[in-house]
Design an enzyme around this catalytic site. Sequence first.
Site, PDB file in Angstrom:
ATOM      1  N   SER A  91      43.594  34.011  39.729  1.00  0.00           N
ATOM      2  CA  SER A  91      42.491  33.640  40.638  1.00  0.00           C
ATOM      3  C   SER A  91      42.543  31.949  40.370  1.00  0.00           C
ATOM      4  O   SER A  91      42.433  31.445  39.606  1.00  0.00           O
ATOM      5  CB  SER A  91      41.145  33.978  40.084  1.00  0.00           C
ATOM      6  OG  SER A  91      39.811  33.412  40.588  1.00  0.00           O
ATOM      7  N   GLY A  92      42.448  31.266  41.790  1.00  0.00           N
ATOM      8  CA  GLY A  92      42.075  29.837  41.675  1.00  0.00           C
ATOM      9  C   GLY A  92      40.980  29.344  41.218  1.00  0.00           C
ATOM     10  O   GLY A  92      40.942  28.463  40.393  1.00  0.00           O
ATOM     11  N   SER A  93      40.048  29.825  41.626  1.00  0.00           N
ATOM     12  CA  SER A  93      38.691  29.462  41.121  1.00  0.00           C
ATOM     13  C   SER A  93      38.423  29.723  39.614  1.00  0.00           C
ATOM     14  O   SER A  93      38.056  28.619  38.808  1.00  0.00           O
ATOM     15  CB  SER A  93      37.353  30.212  41.916  1.00  0.00           C
ATOM     16  OG  SER A  93      37.050  31.745  41.433  1.00  0.00           O
ATOM     17  N   GLY A 259      40.403  30.334  45.503  1.00  0.00           N
ATOM     18  CA  GLY A 259      41.622  29.678  45.576  1.00  0.00           C
ATOM     19  C   GLY A 259      42.725  30.619  46.299  1.00  0.00           C
ATOM     20  O   GLY A 259      43.529  30.228  47.171  1.00  0.00           O
ATOM     21  N   THR A 260      42.721  31.933  45.837  1.00  0.00           N
ATOM     22  CA  THR A 260      43.600  32.735  46.457  1.00  0.00           C
ATOM     23  C   THR A 260      43.412  33.125  48.005  1.00  0.00           C
ATOM     24  O   THR A 260      44.436  33.264  48.673  1.00  0.00           O
ATOM     25  CB  THR A 260      43.661  34.376  45.756  1.00  0.00           C
ATOM     26  OG1 THR A 260      42.240  34.635  45.433  1.00  0.00           O
ATOM     27  CG2 THR A 260      44.373  34.005  44.557  1.00  0.00           C
TER      28      THR A 260
END
Length: 353
Positions: A91-93, A259-260
């Site tokens: 996960s980006g965040s 982010g994803t």
Amino acid sequence: MSRPLTFQMMDTHAGGDVSRIVLGGIGPLPGATVREQMHYLRDDADGLRQLLLFEPYGIPEMSVDLIVPATDPEAAAGYIIMEVMGYPIYSGSNTICTATAVLEAGIVPKREGVQRFKLEAPAGLVAIEAKVENGVVEAITCEGLPSYIDTHRASIHVPELGDVTYSVAYSGGFYALVEAAELGFDLTRDEERRLADCAHKIVEAIQAERGFSHYTLGDVGPLPFLHFMGPVERVADDFYRSRSTTYVHPGVICRSTTGTGTSARLALMHHEGRIQPGDRLETVSLRETGFIGTFTGTHQAGEHSVVENTITGKGYVLGHTQVVVNCDDPLVECAGLRHILEDDRPDTRQEAP
């Protein structure tokens, strides 16, 4: 009456999405890799996720990141991501928040200027670039997972909505991508509840009709994400901006664009020939927060043109907490939790004086 149990946590957010970083109080987990430790949590110790994402401690819109020792010598720390839908491998965040937390907690010593280090996610090593000014972590840039388009502009009949056109990207999880305007949305905050209801219907319909398989990971479970796409505005020769909203099944609209989700948008724009390496896309959320995705290159994996990318955002620390777990509380379920709490293991437990 049982003795209360405790562990340590730092609450953070990136783009509005709250990530609860568990820094201490959880004992060593079985598993030779962070991925294997994630599987142990998922299968044998889901109580930590349940505790921190539901009443009385949390809400499903939050995420949890457990810091664990890295198993790869190149990484400064490992982390396991927990969300309402389960255990995503990336996960980006959450990565932005975890990178901020390891700097603020001193796990990685904070230095002025730009510094680089690696973290170990269940998906593998993640390169991190942190920008520190006057002791403040001003930006985190992290690798997005290699992303590609699985399905382009398919159609499905959704009860109450009619025929819906969607694409599917893989960017750390499978994402359905839909044009917000085609479904009657402007992507404003007052639409949040209707966006969640609409996304729920579409995801349920897609899950009922078909599954998805990653070219190396195989079956990664039912499609969990949907991303509403606003119009793309060209801000400069190499810079684009688009309003965006990500939904996590069941029922959650993310505060950030994720982010994803941003990586999935880059994959779609590349697939449609609308961007080239070096171009950037800023996705803007219902709360006017944003992440910037940078398209860094491509490689071929079988029939897929895979997009390499990075995601840039800023993490904020909300608080430092010692969580007290009272197993006598009727709202607290300890069965899937206490065997991993450090202060409740037989070799660490001490009698009160």
